[in-house]
Design an enzyme around this catalytic site. Structure first.
Site, short mmCIF file in Angstrom:
data_model
loop_
_atom_site.label_atom_id
_atom_site.label_comp_id
_atom_site.label_asym_id
_atom_site.label_seq_id
_atom_site.Cartn_x
_atom_site.Cartn_y
_atom_site.Cartn_z
N SER A 325 147.98 -1.54 100.46
CA SER A 325 148.63 -1.33 101.74
C SER A 325 149.96 -2.08 101.80
O SER A 325 150.97 -1.56 102.31
CB SER A 325 147.73 -1.79 102.89
OG SER A 325 148.39 -1.69 104.13
N TRP A 328 152.35 -0.17 99.71
CA TRP A 328 152.74 1.06 100.39
C TRP A 328 153.92 0.82 101.33
O TRP A 328 154.79 1.66 101.47
CB TRP A 328 151.55 1.61 101.19
CG TRP A 328 151.84 2.85 101.97
CD1 TRP A 328 151.74 4.14 101.56
CD2 TRP A 328 152.32 2.92 103.33
NE1 TRP A 328 152.12 5.02 102.56
CE2 TRP A 328 152.48 4.28 103.67
CE3 TRP A 328 152.62 1.96 104.30
CZ2 TRP A 328 152.92 4.71 104.92
CZ3 TRP A 328 153.06 2.38 105.54
CH2 TRP A 328 153.21 3.74 105.84
N HIS A 329 153.95 -0.35 101.96
CA HIS A 329 155.01 -0.64 102.92
C HIS A 329 156.36 -0.85 102.26
O HIS A 329 157.40 -0.71 102.93
CB HIS A 329 154.64 -1.88 103.75
CG HIS A 329 153.69 -1.59 104.86
ND1 HIS A 329 152.33 -1.54 104.67
CD2 HIS A 329 153.89 -1.32 106.18
CE1 HIS A 329 151.73 -1.26 105.83
NE2 HIS A 329 152.65 -1.12 106.75
N GLY A 330 156.39 -1.20 100.99
CA GLY A 330 157.68 -1.37 100.35
C GLY A 330 157.57 -1.83 98.91
O GLY A 330 156.58 -2.45 98.50
#
Length: 503
Positions: A325, A328-330
């Protein structure tokens, strides 16, 4: 195109709503879907025409795979084999596209660092919303290969993926939530109640973004650019500013997305449910970005074994999910560190050592603390995790921890508060500038403190969705919404993108 822009509010939205209902009223249902998909592609391509080639290629490849599975399934003797092949191909196809555009340079940078090579970075432009529409299609392909859903027409699939309210920053919707609604002709009729509640939600979300998030951004952006000169107090002020900027930015987008859906008589899932009320990190992640958590639970956590293979494996699976996660954000180690911190905190919650008094638990905890203390711990730990989330480097995040616990004070707080030089304070600023210029710094500081107080008040009030569904829209509420809308429109001269566009 942004929700918080003149072209969207005064041109795009009226045109797409008018076209949608006129075509449906004439029972031109397929043409209405085509019109909606075309307008959604215009909405997406407005940012950059180059993006259209990417999203259309992704849609075409995924739809072709679904179509091939339909043909191959006629050969029942090899059905399971081809399903597995399709599953592997579909996963690698979608993750490969996401990797190339979002993680290629990050991967090459780390290869160069570890092996002392000098591979050239491509500096690829990240298409907006690619993480969202990739996961959306990935869920469809996986369920197709597992036989959990059927093949749909290309027009329905195109409408499902491109529906503009959720295209750029979620929620990450599922085929079973959306396609049946688009196929239901009773939803094509204009519904006054749904439309009015949609406007109500949209305006509330717009006000969160324009009046609150963008104001907090002034202090947050300046403060994080001054990481190495902050003292303890100013560090708290900066991270709180970013905390509320992120909250009202994402909450505002989520409200606007659901509101826009209601204008079309389409129900989008709730993606944000007052997470800052949470008394534990585990509860927090049941309230923040709900559809992303649902995706990871369904397609990562459960396939890894979930909680079926013992407690240790369950804790490991939980940590892996949060690590992914974060990534996924960056594409940066700061996001990985943030995900790891969140994972460790949720693992700690799952150990069941400390519980919240009065909360139902599957396994009673050894010790209990009151909800208010749990809230303090949860809110404080999430704020500190944002040191990683917002900083440009791990070193910058570590410096913020040093600043926080240094106990120093250098007056930087006045400089940060002074960034809140917004038009609403113009008259008061001019009066003080003429009569008592020495009080200007105190005025900005008081305004910042009032903003914090207002934000804490709002997070414990009923959410926008709860307000929208609570009774009829009275004349008083309509007047309030009208005032907010006018205020927001006046403030749109400083248009800013949503934070989750970067993820």
């Amino acid at each position: 195109m942004l929700f918080n822009s003149y072209i969207f509010i005064f041109l795009f939205l009226p045109v797409v709503l008018l076209g949608w209902y006129v075509l449906n009223n004439g029972r031109q249902y397929r043409l209405a879907n085509l019109f909606l998909a075309g307008m959604s592609l215009w909405f997406y391509g407005y940012f950059n025409v180059y993006y259209l080639a990417i999203i259309l290629s992704s849609i075409g490849l995924n739809y072709a795979l679904s179509f091939l599975l339909t043909l191959i399934r006629e050969d029942s003797a090899h059905r399971n084999l081809w399903n597995r092949v399709g599953l592997v191909f579909g996963v690698f196809l979608n993750l490969g596209i996401l990797f190339y555009f979002k993680y290629y340079d990050f991967f090459v940078e780390n290869i160069n660092y570890v092996f002392h090579t000098d591979y050239t970075l491509k500096h690829i432009l990240l298409p907006l919303g690619i993480s969202f529409f990739t996961f959306q299609q990935l869920s469809f392909v996986i369920d197709r290969c597992l036989g959990k859903t059927e093949h749909y027409s290309l027009l329905n699939y195109l409408t499902f993926v491109t529906f503009f309210p959720q295209l750029i920053a979620g929620p990450i919707v599922l085929y079973k939530e959306m396609i049946p609604q688009f196929e239901d002709h009773t939803r094509r009729r204009f519904d006054v109640s749904s439309f009015s509640r949609g406007i109500y939600l949209f305006v509330l979300g717009l006000s969160k973004k324009v009046l609150l998030a963008d104001t907090f951004a002034l202090a947050a952006n300046y403060g994080f650019a001054q990481t190495f000169s902050l003292d303890s107090i100013s560090t708290v002020a900066v991270v709180l500013s970013y905390t509320f900027e992120l909250y009202f930015d994402f909450s505002g987008y989520s409200d606007m997305a659901i509101g826009l859906g209601k204008m079309f008589n389409i129900e989008l899932p709730i993606n944000f449910n007052a997470p800052y009320r949470s008394c534990s990190i585990k509860e927090f992640w049941q309230r923040w970005h709900i559809t992303l958590s649902r995706f990871f639970i369904t397609y990562v956590y459960i396939p890894l074994g979930g909680s079926r293979k013992g407690r240790a494996r369950m804790l490991l699976n939980t940590f892996i999910v949060f690590l992914l996660s974060g990534l996924w954000h960056g594409a940066a180690w700061t996001y990985v560190a943030w995900g790891a911190m969140q994972g460790l905190l949720v693992v700690w919650d799952n150990l069941g050592i400390i519980g919240i008094s009065g909360r139902e638990e599957k396994k009673p905890a050894r010790f209990h603390i009151p909800p208010w203390l749990g809230w303090i711990f949860t809110f404080s730990l999430f704020n500190m995790s944002l040191f990683f989330f917002r900083s440009q480097s791990i070193a910058g995040a570590i410096q913020l921890f040093k600043n926080l616990f240094s106990g120093s004070f250098n007056g930087k707080i006045y400089e940060i508060a002074a960034q809140l030089d917004i038009s609403e304070l113009y008259v008061l600023k001019q009066v003080l500038d003429l009569t008592a210029p020495g009080l200007l710094n105190y005025m900005y500081l008081i305004f910042l403190l009032l903003l914090f107080a207002l934000s804490f008040y709002l997070i414990f009030r009923p959410t926008a969705c709860e307000r929208a569904m609570r009774g009829e829209l009275t004349s008083r509420r309509c007047w309030g919404i009208s005032i907010l809308l006018v205020w927001c429109i006046i403030s749109l001269s400083q248009v800013s993108t949503f934070l989750y566009f970067n993820f």
